[in-house]
Write a protein that holds these residues in place. Structure first.
Motif, short mmCIF file in Angstrom:
data_model
loop_
_atom_site.label_atom_id
_atom_site.label_comp_id
_atom_site.label_asym_id
_atom_site.label_seq_id
_atom_site.Cartn_x
_atom_site.Cartn_y
_atom_site.Cartn_z
N GLU A 97 -106.21 82.16 -58.67
CA GLU A 97 -105.78 80.84 -59.38
C GLU A 97 -105.20 80.05 -58.64
N ASP A 99 -102.87 76.86 -57.86
CA ASP A 99 -101.39 76.46 -58.03
C ASP A 99 -101.10 75.85 -57.11
N ASN A 100 -100.96 74.43 -57.14
CA ASN A 100 -100.57 73.14 -55.93
C ASN A 100 -99.08 73.37 -55.62
N ARG A 117 -107.07 73.14 -53.49
CA ARG A 117 -106.01 72.82 -54.26
C ARG A 117 -106.50 71.73 -55.34
N SER A 118 -105.90 71.59 -56.50
CA SER A 118 -106.27 70.89 -57.67
C SER A 118 -106.09 69.45 -57.40
N ASP A 120 -105.83 66.91 -59.39
CA ASP A 120 -104.84 66.30 -60.39
C ASP A 120 -103.53 67.17 -60.40
N GLY A 121 -103.32 68.28 -59.66
CA GLY A 121 -102.19 69.14 -59.58
C GLY A 121 -102.03 70.17 -60.74
N SER A 122 -102.89 70.39 -61.56
CA SER A 122 -103.12 71.16 -62.66
C SER A 122 -103.41 72.64 -62.12
N VAL A 123 -102.85 73.62 -63.03
CA VAL A 123 -103.31 74.83 -62.39
C VAL A 123 -104.39 75.22 -62.92
N ILE A 124 -105.21 75.76 -62.47
CA ILE A 124 -106.72 76.22 -62.64
C ILE A 124 -107.06 77.84 -62.44
N LYS A 143 -111.84 69.70 -58.94
CA LYS A 143 -111.34 69.42 -60.29
C LYS A 143 -111.99 70.39 -61.35
N THR A 144 -111.48 70.62 -62.52
CA THR A 144 -112.27 71.16 -63.58
C THR A 144 -113.47 70.79 -64.06
#
Length: 145
Positions: A97, A99-100, A117-118, A120-124, A143-144
């Motif tokens: 997962e 998580d920045n 790292r994401s 946009d800062g979102s958790v993926i 990015k997703t």
């Protein structure tokens, strides 16, 4: 009096150009310093002022033309592309997962596991598919899809 003034002028100009060359990272005034040195010699040989200027311009131009291509070649910065650049734009699978905030996350792309790292800062979440946007040091920014 004019000769003494020109002697001081060429000497001060030569010193100034050498100092500027010494404090800059690239060669920018060395050719003109050579011209000023030649003009100083012309002054010491009692050449007329107009001839001193001709010597200054000619020697500066010849030095510039003769050495500039070599200087450019020697000071050229070389960008070394790496195979990692091939990851950009590729689809990757999240192995851990992302998580920045927690500073964690891994993706698998092109047969290699990377820290990620994401963008946009979102958790993926794990097993999601993402697109690699860029490389930041040893981390992929994703990015997703």
């Amino acid at each position: 009096m004019a000769e003494f003034t020109m002697l001081i002028f060429w000497l001060v100009l030569l010193i100034l150009l050498i100092v500027v060359e010494a404090v800059t990272a690239q060669m920018v005034t060395i050719w003109f310093a050579a011209g000023a040195a030649a003009a100083l010699v012309a002054e010491l040989l009692n050449a007329q002022v107009w001839l001193q200027w001709v010597v200054f311009i000619a020697v500066s131009a010849i030095a510039l033309i003769a050495t500039r291509p070599l200087v450019r070649k020697l000071t050229k910065t070389r960008v070394q592309p790496t195979n990692a650049d091939r990851c950009i734009g590729q689809t990757a699978v999240v192995m851990q997962e992302i998580d920045n905030v927690a500073g964690k996350g891994q993706v698998y792309v092109n047969g290699v596991t990377w820290t990620a790292r994401s963008a946009d800062g979102s958790v993926i979440g794990k097993d999601e598919k993402v697109t690699v946007e860029k490389i930041d040091g040893v981390k992929l920014i994703v990015k997703t899809n």
